[in-house]
Design a protein around this motif. Structure first.
Motif: not given
Length: 330
Positions: A170-172, A192-194, A216, A221
């Motif tokens: 996932k990415y922030q 946001k996280t996606t 992440y 991270e």
């Protein structure tokens, strides 16, 4: 007929010889030969600088770098895995004008090559290999891909994109409206996280924004990406004020159409109509230009012409319609 064709052929050959000799004489005098004859790159060689051949690294993000080649206009960069003699995957195949290209790779074996190109020739490829070893995501950094740093847009939403980072789940993404490189400590515009490699954001206020992304893998991270800036401007420039000729006058040709500058305008769109605002005068119009006047030298005596001007700013916003004027050609 045969004699005519032969005569034309000989005439063309003679003309080409004269042109060639003319260019050759210019070159011999040192008067800008390159302006007429593009130099060949066939015998040129691209010198690769980094990563050097045989590089072994744990850095997923690489900057491919080579020396500039004289007379080259662009470069073809290709990256494959594991090599060009046994390719299983094409990673990069792109034309660029500069001599650097940044890209994030997965762990694995790769070869990369570059050739120089111009409008009529290209050099041979120069090849180098590298190996990327797996390591903890904590040592890596996400590479942002779009929008380009310091870009200007009037589009909303804006689609933010970044490259995949190996092992990330996932990415922030964070966006800061304070433009303090995320050091102000105030509330972020977006956080946001996606799981995707892109995120759409709608802006409502004209200003500059800074953004960054982190990856992440479970509880681990990566480092934050570099901070990039995007400028949002959705406000059109003021309507254009026409100055001459006055509305509904009779004027001899040529007629000089004039208008005042519109604040923030980068260019102007001139619309000229043939007696009806739905019919452009000819294929020349609408006409884009940076000047504040235009000399109109068309039309017949007694013909009524309508015209108006709109301003366009650097972000592409178009002003509202201003005054629509007309004149009759004497």
């Amino acid at each position: 007929m045969a004699s005519i064709v032969k005569g034309c052929y000989l005439s063309n050959v003679t003309s080409m010889k004269k042109i060639y000799l003319f260019f050759l004489s210019i070159c011999s005098l040192g008067l800008g030969c390159k302006e007429f004859i593009e130099p060949s790159l066939d015998d040129r060689k691209v010198i690769l600088l980094a990563p050097s051949d045989g590089t072994e690294t744990k850095d997923y993000t690489q900057i491919f770098w080579w020396e500039n080649v004289e007379d080259a206009l662009k470069y073809r960069l290709q990256v494959v895995s594991p090599g060009f003699n046994s390719t299983t995957k094409l990673i990069v195949d792109t034309l660029i004008k500069g001599n650097k290209f940044k890209y994030t790779l997965d762990p694995g074996s790769y070869q990369w090559r570059v050739r120089a190109e111009n409008g009529s020739s290209r050099s041979a490829y120069t090849i180098a290999g590298l190996t990327v070893y797996p390591t903890s995501i904590t040592e890596q950094q996400v590479q942002l891909s779009a929008p380009a740093n310091n870009s200007l847009t009037n589009q909303s939403p804006v689609l933010f994109k970044w490259l995949k980072l190996f092992s990330a789940d996932k990415y922030q993404i964070q966006i800061d409206a304070d433009n303090t490189n995320f050091t102000s400590g105030t509330t972020l515009f977006l956080d946001k996280t996606t799981t995707n490699l892109e995120y759409a954001v709608s802006f409502t206020k004209d200003q500059a924004y800074q953004w960054r992304v982190k990856a992440y893998n479970g509880a681990l991270e990566s480092k934050w990406s570099a901070v990039q800036t995007i400028n949002y401007d959705a406000t059109p420039p003021p309507a254009v004020v026409l100055t001459a000729p006055a509305n509904n006058v009779s004027s001899p040709k040529p007629v000089t159409l004039k208008w005042n500058a519109s604040t923030g305008a980068k260019k102007y769109i001139l619309f000229v109509y043939k007696g009806d605002v739905s019919i452009p005068y000819n294929s020349t119009f609408p006409l884009s230009q940076t000047a504040l006047s235009y000399t109109f030298n068309l039309g017949n005596s007694g013909e009524k012409i309508l015209w108006e001007v709109k301003a366009v700013d650097e972000a592409g916003n178009v002003s509202a319609s201003g005054e629509l004027r007309s004149f009759t050609i004497q």
